[in-house]
Design a protein around this motif. Structure first.
Motif, PDB file in Angstrom:
ATOM      1  N   CYS A  43      31.458  43.045  47.237  1.00 51.44           N
ATOM      2  CA  CYS A  43      32.804  43.520  46.926  1.00 51.44           C
ATOM      3  C   CYS A  43      32.885  43.932  45.447  1.00 51.44           C
ATOM      4  CB  CYS A  43      33.809  42.420  47.217  1.00 51.44           C
ATOM      5  SG  CYS A  43      35.476  42.865  46.714  1.00 51.44           S
TER       6      CYS A  43
ATOM      7  N   CYS B 185      35.898  41.227  43.827  1.00 47.30           N
ATOM      8  CA  CYS B 185      35.682  39.773  43.642  1.00 47.30           C
ATOM      9  C   CYS B 185      34.200  39.414  43.710  1.00 47.30           C
ATOM     10  CB  CYS B 185      36.474  38.985  44.678  1.00 47.30           C
ATOM     11  SG  CYS B 185      35.794  39.110  46.355  1.00 47.30           S
TER      12      CYS B 185
ATOM     13  N   CYS C 194      37.447  43.718  51.992  1.00 47.67           N
ATOM     14  CA  CYS C 194      36.712  42.495  51.689  1.00 47.67           C
ATOM     15  C   CYS C 194      37.329  41.314  52.438  1.00 47.67           C
ATOM     16  CB  CYS C 194      36.765  42.249  50.183  1.00 47.67           C
ATOM     17  SG  CYS C 194      36.038  40.682  49.673  1.00 47.67           S
TER      18      CYS C 194
ATOM     19  N   CYS D   8      38.942  38.955  49.301  1.00 48.56           N
ATOM     20  CA  CYS D   8      40.096  39.373  48.481  1.00 48.56           C
ATOM     21  C   CYS D   8      40.916  40.479  49.152  1.00 48.56           C
ATOM     22  CB  CYS D   8      39.629  39.813  47.098  1.00 48.56           C
ATOM     23  SG  CYS D   8      38.800  41.415  47.086  1.00 48.56           S
TER      24      CYS D   8
HETATM   25 ZN   LIG Z   1      36.564  41.004  47.398  1.00 49.09          ZN
END
Ligand SMILES: [Zn+2]
Length: 151
Positions: free
Chosen positions: A12, A15, A32, A35
């Protein structure tokens, strides 16, 4: 998901969690699992020493990294071209490393001049190119590298 559904790992860009998802979902703009932000942004991602290794080695998408510095005129010239290429190749992870700040990364990858582009697949360097390129040349260079690597 059956065991033989092709899947891949995607780090990701927000994050830095490693997501595993079916390859077929890539064109749908997957989010994701951690997040909930978009995994494919179409924008270059700034890599610092903390996250560079993870993004280069754990992403199962090809990763192209622009090694640059703020004082370098040709680097600044190439910035919009790199961003344009990123927007047009959503299946490739585009990243930037500021070698003025991330000096250890510049050394680790043996960067002798900037800008330098390196194309990684599965953490392995496929090819590198020093010197500024326009958006079309960047995309052609990536496509050539992937085809030579049999991808
Ligand atoms: Zn993420």
């Amino acid at each position: 998901m059956s065991a033989d559904t092709p899947s891949l790992h995607l780090v990701c860009p927000h994050c830095h969690a490693v997501n595993r998802l079916p390859s077929a979902r890539l064109p749908e703009g997957p989010a994701c699992g951690q997040c909930h932000q978009a995994l494919l942004t179409g924008k270059p991602l700034d890599l610092t020493v903390d996250i560079a290794e993870k993004h280069i080695s754990r992403n199962e998408l090809p990763v192209v990294v622009d090694f640059w510095a703020p004082w370098c005129g040709p680097c600044r010239m190439m910035t919009p071209a790199f961003a344009q290429a990123a927007a047009e190749m959503p299946g490739i992870r585009f990243a930037k490393i500021n070698t003025q700040v991330e000096t250890t990364l510049g050394q680790r990858f043996g960067i002798r001049s900037i800008p330098t582009l390196i194309l990684f697949v599965g953490g392995r360097e496929i090819q590198r190119q020093a010197g500024a390129m326009d958006a079309v040349s960047i995309q052609r260079w990536i496509a050539q590298g992937l085809s030579q690597a049999g991808l």
